[in-house]
Design a protein around this motif. Structure first.
Motif, PDB file in Angstrom:
ATOM      1  N   LEU A  69      14.183   1.883  34.830  1.00  0.00           N
ATOM      2  CA  LEU A  69      12.975   2.708  34.815  1.00  0.00           C
ATOM      3  C   LEU A  69      13.235   4.064  35.472  1.00  0.00           C
ATOM      4  CD1 LEU A  69      10.091   0.242  35.819  1.00  0.00           C
ATOM      5  CD2 LEU A  69      10.796   0.965  33.542  1.00  0.00           C
ATOM      6  N   ARG A  75       7.323   3.563  33.438  1.00  0.00           N
ATOM      7  CA  ARG A  75       7.212   3.952  32.039  1.00  0.00           C
ATOM      8  C   ARG A  75       5.781   3.685  31.586  1.00  0.00           C
ATOM      9  NH1 ARG A  75      12.120   4.687  29.228  1.00  0.00           N
ATOM     10  NH2 ARG A  75      13.961   3.903  30.336  1.00  0.00           N
ATOM     11  N   GLU A 119       8.117   8.535  30.520  1.00  0.00           N
ATOM     12  CA  GLU A 119       8.856   8.071  29.350  1.00  0.00           C
ATOM     13  C   GLU A 119       8.227   6.803  28.796  1.00  0.00           C
ATOM     14  OE1 GLU A 119      13.096   7.804  29.764  1.00  0.00           O
ATOM     15  OE2 GLU A 119      13.207   9.589  31.042  1.00  0.00           O
ATOM     16  N   GLU A 120       8.405   6.603  27.481  1.00  0.00           N
ATOM     17  CA  GLU A 120       7.859   5.430  26.808  1.00  0.00           C
ATOM     18  C   GLU A 120       8.615   4.167  27.211  1.00  0.00           C
ATOM     19  OE1 GLU A 120       5.329   5.369  24.472  1.00  0.00           O
ATOM     20  OE2 GLU A 120       4.954   7.533  24.610  1.00  0.00           O
ATOM     21  N   ASP A 173      10.874   0.975  26.740  1.00  0.00           N
ATOM     22  CA  ASP A 173      12.052   0.748  25.918  1.00  0.00           C
ATOM     23  C   ASP A 173      11.655  -0.048  24.679  1.00  0.00           C
ATOM     24  OD1 ASP A 173      14.557  -0.624  25.021  1.00  0.00           O
ATOM     25  OD2 ASP A 173      15.399   0.457  26.713  1.00  0.00           O
TER      26      ASP A 173
END
Length: 228
Positions: free
Chosen positions: A36, A50, A87-88, A90
């Motif tokens: 992360l 995330r 960030e998105e 995974d």
């Protein structure tokens, strides 16, 4: 979608739900917390995060386009009125059946307490060491400004503390107080309860971690919630 046993008697105004989700491979989920990105909006580099948003359609998760997070200062006195970008999740995480099962279990409660079919999924690791206390809720006792909130614990390792509390109002004693253990999901109506999670401390000289998914229904999407 059929309701779980917990949802069959769930009252959105008065109840909260605590359940253990069985047949989940927590180790398979937990490995995706190791990469992360650090949360750039907090000092101390002790939280990693995330965020993705999904529409639930016919028992399937449809990921929405990338967007930012926004809460007003009414709900978040520390980082309110700040557009935050993370960030998105995974893609491998999203494809896991274990992940889908947890999100869909949360959604069964959303069907009772919200007209939204959108869920925000926050993947969060809070760390602690001899030099840094980990604070899962630096904003203090708060609401998120959504209909429903869920907290699913994936991992606790080398830590003490981190009790989660629910309150009917900020000035009263908690109506719920518990350390959420791996595999446990807590669900509550954000319009009825304030919530807070206490800081974590290490139990050894090594770094300790607390890994959770936090779900909101609907998501806290910036271009919808941001002040004009």
């Amino acid at each position: 979608m059929s309701f779980s046993l917990k949802t069959q008697t769930f009252n959105c105004i008065t109840d909260y739900a605590l359940e253990t989700i069985n047949e989940i491979n927590l180790d398979r989920l937990n490995r995706f917390f190791n990469n992360l990105p650090v949360d750039p909006y907090l000092k101390g580099n002790y939280r990693f995060r995330r965020l993705s948003n999904f529409i639930v359609s016919s028992k399937s998760l449809v990921k929405l386009p990338h967007n930012c997070l926004f809460q007003s200062k009414e709900y978040n006195p520390l980082l309110g009125d700040v557009v935050r970008e993370f960030e998105e999740l995974d893609e491998e995480t999203i494809e896991l059946e274990d992940f889908k099962k947890i999100v869909l279990e949360f959604f069964t409660f959303c069907q009772l307490c919200s007209t939204a079919n959108e869920i925000g999924v926050h993947q969060i690791r809070t760390t602690t060491s001899a030099r840094q206390i980990g604070n899962p809720a630096p904003e203090g006792i708060h609401r998120d400004g959504v209909d429903l909130v869920g907290i699913f614990c994936v991992n606790r390792e080398g830590i003490e503390g981190g009790e989660t509390y629910l309150y009917k109002d900020k000035n009263s004693s908690p109506v719920f107080q518990k350390i959420l253990n791996p595999g446990e999901l807590l669900v509550f109506d954000d319009r009825q309860f304030f919530h807070y999670t206490a800081p974590i401390k290490p139990t050894t000289e090594q770094q300790g971690v607390r890994d959770v998914f936090v779900f909101t229904c609907p998501g806290l999407i910036a271009n919808r919630n941001e002040k004009n």
